[in-house]
Design an enzyme around this catalytic site. Structure first.
Site, PDB file in Angstrom:
ATOM      1  N   CYS A 171       0.824  -1.225   0.000  1.00  0.00           N
ATOM      2  CA  CYS A 171       0.000   0.000   0.000  1.00  0.00           C
ATOM      3  C   CYS A 171       0.850   1.264   0.000  1.00  0.00           C
ATOM      4  CB  CYS A 171      -0.916   0.021   1.215  1.00  0.00           C
ATOM      5  SG  CYS A 171      -1.857  -1.490   1.372  1.00  0.00           S
ATOM      6  N   HIS A 187      -3.859   7.051   0.839  1.00  0.00           N
ATOM      7  CA  HIS A 187      -4.023   5.717   0.252  1.00  0.00           C
ATOM      8  C   HIS A 187      -5.455   5.282   0.527  1.00  0.00           C
ATOM      9  CE1 HIS A 187      -3.986   1.496  -0.400  1.00  0.00           C
ATOM     10  NE2 HIS A 187      -3.951   1.180   0.874  1.00  0.00           N
ATOM     11  N   ASN A 238      -9.886  -0.846  -2.747  1.00  0.00           N
ATOM     12  CA  ASN A 238      -8.486  -0.621  -2.377  1.00  0.00           C
ATOM     13  C   ASN A 238      -7.607  -1.239  -3.466  1.00  0.00           C
ATOM     14  OD1 ASN A 238      -5.905  -0.877  -1.274  1.00  0.00           O
ATOM     15  ND2 ASN A 238      -6.644  -1.375   0.782  1.00  0.00           N
TER      16      ASN A 238
HETATM   17  O1  UT7 Z   1      -4.598  -1.191   2.433  1.00  0.00           O
HETATM   18  C1  UT7 Z   1      -3.813  -1.852   3.360  1.00  0.00           C
HETATM   19  C2  UT7 Z   1      -4.220  -1.587   4.731  1.00  0.00           C
HETATM   20  N1  UT7 Z   1      -5.492  -2.183   4.993  1.00  0.00           N
HETATM   21  C3  UT7 Z   1      -6.336  -1.556   5.774  1.00  0.00           C
HETATM   22  O2  UT7 Z   1      -6.055  -0.460   6.195  1.00  0.00           O
HETATM   23  C4  UT7 Z   1      -7.607  -2.252   6.168  1.00  0.00           C
HETATM   24  C5  UT7 Z   1      -7.897  -2.011   7.623  1.00  0.00           C
HETATM   25  N2  UT7 Z   1      -9.007  -2.773   8.150  1.00  0.00           N
HETATM   26  C6  UT7 Z   1     -10.303  -2.576   7.745  1.00  0.00           C
HETATM   27  O3  UT7 Z   1     -10.547  -1.801   6.853  1.00  0.00           O
HETATM   28  C7  UT7 Z   1     -11.412  -3.301   8.484  1.00  0.00           C
HETATM   29  O4  UT7 Z   1     -10.849  -3.974   9.580  1.00  0.00           O
HETATM   30  C8  UT7 Z   1     -12.197  -4.287   7.585  1.00  0.00           C
HETATM   31  C9  UT7 Z   1     -13.067  -3.531   6.605  1.00  0.00           C
HETATM   32  C10 UT7 Z   1     -11.258  -5.210   6.856  1.00  0.00           C
HETATM   33  C11 UT7 Z   1     -13.118  -5.158   8.442  1.00  0.00           C
HETATM   34  O5  UT7 Z   1     -13.994  -4.332   9.186  1.00  0.00           O
HETATM   35  P1  UT7 Z   1     -14.179  -4.558  10.746  1.00  0.00           P
HETATM   36  O6  UT7 Z   1     -15.149  -3.569  11.195  1.00  0.00           O
HETATM   37  O7  UT7 Z   1     -12.815  -4.537  11.367  1.00  0.00           O
HETATM   38  O8  UT7 Z   1     -14.833  -5.986  10.788  1.00  0.00           O
HETATM   39  P2  UT7 Z   1     -14.347  -7.301  11.561  1.00  0.00           P
HETATM   40  O9  UT7 Z   1     -13.223  -7.928  10.828  1.00  0.00           O
HETATM   41  O10 UT7 Z   1     -14.148  -6.960  13.004  1.00  0.00           O
HETATM   42  O11 UT7 Z   1     -15.609  -8.221  11.432  1.00  0.00           O
HETATM   43  C12 UT7 Z   1     -16.866  -7.877  12.062  1.00  0.00           C
HETATM   44  C13 UT7 Z   1     -17.875  -8.940  11.711  1.00  0.00           C
HETATM   45  C14 UT7 Z   1     -17.405 -10.363  11.965  1.00  0.00           C
HETATM   46  O12 UT7 Z   1     -18.515 -11.121  12.395  1.00  0.00           O
HETATM   47  P3  UT7 Z   1     -18.720 -11.447  13.972  1.00  0.00           P
HETATM   48  O13 UT7 Z   1     -17.488 -12.188  14.388  1.00  0.00           O
HETATM   49  O14 UT7 Z   1     -18.852 -10.111  14.640  1.00  0.00           O
HETATM   50  O15 UT7 Z   1     -19.972 -12.257  13.984  1.00  0.00           O
HETATM   51  C15 UT7 Z   1     -16.995 -10.838  10.588  1.00  0.00           C
HETATM   52  O16 UT7 Z   1     -17.090 -12.233  10.448  1.00  0.00           O
HETATM   53  O17 UT7 Z   1     -18.207  -8.866  10.327  1.00  0.00           O
HETATM   54  C16 UT7 Z   1     -18.023 -10.157   9.716  1.00  0.00           C
HETATM   55  N3  UT7 Z   1     -17.573  -9.952   8.341  1.00  0.00           N
HETATM   56  C17 UT7 Z   1     -18.420  -9.766   7.321  1.00  0.00           C
HETATM   57  N4  UT7 Z   1     -19.757  -9.730   7.248  1.00  0.00           N
HETATM   58  C18 UT7 Z   1     -20.330  -9.491   6.040  1.00  0.00           C
HETATM   59  C19 UT7 Z   1     -16.305  -9.866   7.883  1.00  0.00           C
HETATM   60  N5  UT7 Z   1     -16.312  -9.635   6.568  1.00  0.00           N
HETATM   61  C20 UT7 Z   1     -17.613  -9.562   6.184  1.00  0.00           C
HETATM   62  C21 UT7 Z   1     -18.258  -9.336   4.956  1.00  0.00           C
HETATM   63  N6  UT7 Z   1     -19.611  -9.301   4.939  1.00  0.00           N
HETATM   64  N7  UT7 Z   1     -17.579  -9.111   3.814  1.00  0.00           N
END
Ligand code: UT7
Length: 340
Positions: free
Chosen positions: A117, A267, A297
């Site tokens: 990134c 980014h 992204n």
């Molecule tokens: O570019 C390089 C650098 N990358 C970044 O900066 C990315 C940084 N991270 C993020 O943008 C976020 O952490 C994400 C968008 C990747 C994820 O969002 P989050 O709010 O951190 O979600 P999470 O991983 O904590 O997941 C929350 C819930 C989980 O379910 P439970 O355990 O609460 O029941 C996941 O299983 O959302 C679920 N989940 C989804 N649900 C529907 C994870 N992915 C999905 C999905 N659709 N695509």
């Protein structure tokens, strides 16, 4: 004193648009979840996942052609290539040499940058140093990615696969002695390798015995090794700390303040991260450029793709103070502050 000026910008994405609804047909996700957590509505993926023509180098070539046209220079005048990508056409050689051939450049040097990134920020910093040293006059700096061939579109990969898109952006960075020309004013680069496995793809890597395992025990190679993995929350928390730090450092090094900024291009990792940083800096909406809603992204491509669109839309004008900052896998982060 030589200055580094952005002479031309360009971008290119594959035609095929994949909406959140399209993804919801392939895995357990919803438009609502993706929009709320990331701001992304759609992204571009090459139509055929196994296409051997619409490659990362091809996207980089198209973006470069536009950048060279806008800079009004020919491929013969380019004297160095710097190509940032994590999704090169081959495991080796890198994409710089493929671009040299595609564009019909002279047998100039072609350098590859692997800082994910932060790749474009790292690439610009190297190009700036080459220009300032007098070594090269016109450098093509490219960021491009085809992510769609290597993502896990099963439910197991939904936390990461919904974020990434294919695309490319390019810049012609040139030397100038014109006292009225713009210049790169400050650059900073950082890394913290202890977090390498918080966002990575393991295979094929020398740590994972890839040749023997592919041939002798292919069934033992797990999805967890082949596909990108990300500790999303952990990456998010570090991103929102490191972005403000690197921007403050660049502004301080150039003797500028946040109020002096005309445009900030982060980014495009997640709209929530950009909004958090915007709020922390106290920047109004018109001073921050985001296009993640349309492209997702695109890793090393995201900043040059946004930069090219910002120029096209008249959001960035000659004389403006621009800050481009990135954070991502490595961890790596950094900024380029310039007078456009
Ligand atoms: O570019 C390089 C650098 N990358 C970044 O900066 C990315 C940084 N991270 C993020 O943008 C976020 O952490 C994400 C968008 C990747 C994820 O969002 P989050 O709010 O951190 O979600 P999470 O991983 O904590 O997941 C929350 C819930 C989980 O379910 P439970 O355990 O609460 O029941 C996941 O299983 O959302 C679920 N989940 C989804 N649900 C529907 C994870 N992915 C999905 C999905 N659709 N695509």
């Amino acid at each position: 004193m030589l200055k580094s000026i952005i002479k031309g910008t360009g971008h290119f994405v594959p035609e095929n648009v994949v909406t959140n609804e399209d993804l919801a047909k392939r895995m357990s996700t919803t438009d609502e979840w993706i929009t709320e957590r990331t701001g992304i509505k759609e992204r571009h993926h090459r139509a055929n996942r196994n296409d051997s023509e619409i490659t990362t180098a091809y996207l980089g070539c198209k973006a470069s052609e536009m950048a060279m046209k806008n800079a009004a220079i020919t491929a013969q005048e380019i004297d160095h290539i710097i190509f940032a990508t994590l999704s090169s056409d081959y495991f080796f050689p890198g994409n710089g040499v493929l671009l040299q051939e595609m564009l019909g450049c002279r047998t100039i040097g072609a350098l590859d940058v692997r800082n994910q990134c932060s790749g474009f920020v790292y690439a610009m910093s190297v190009a700036n140093a080459f220009i300032k040293s007098g070594l090269y006059k016109n450098i093509l700096v490219v960021g491009a990615e085809i992510h769609s061939f290597g993502l896990d579109f099963s439910d197991a990969g939904r936390g990461i696969s919904v974020i990434f898109g294919d695309g490319a952006g390019a810049v012609v960075l040139s030397a100038s002695e014109d006292e009225n020309a713009g210049d790169i004013l400050a650059v900073n680069l950082h890394s913290e390798g202890k977090y390498a496995e918080e966002l990575c793809t393991k295979f094929p890597g020398s740590k994972f015995g890839w040749s023997d395992r592919m041939h002798l025990e292919p069934e033992a190679v797990t999805d967890h090794e082949i596909y990108p993995i990300m500790n999303g929350n952990f990456v998010f928390k570090h991103a929102v700390t490191r972005f403000p730090e690197t921007i403050a450092e660049a502004l301080a090094d150039a003797g500028k303040s946040v109020e002096d900024l005309d445009l900030f291009i982060p980014h495009q990792a997640n709209l929530r991260i950009s909004q958090f940083v915007q709020q922390k800096l106290g920047l109004p909406d018109e001073k921050v450029f985001n296009n993640i809603q349309k492209y997702g992204n695109t890793t090393a491509a995201s900043i040059p793709l946004a930069l090219s669109e910002a120029v096209e839309q008249g959001r960035l004008k000659r004389g403006d103070l621009l800050c481009m900052s990135a954070f991502g896998s490595g961890f790596t982060w950094g900024s380029v502050l310039l007078n456009y």
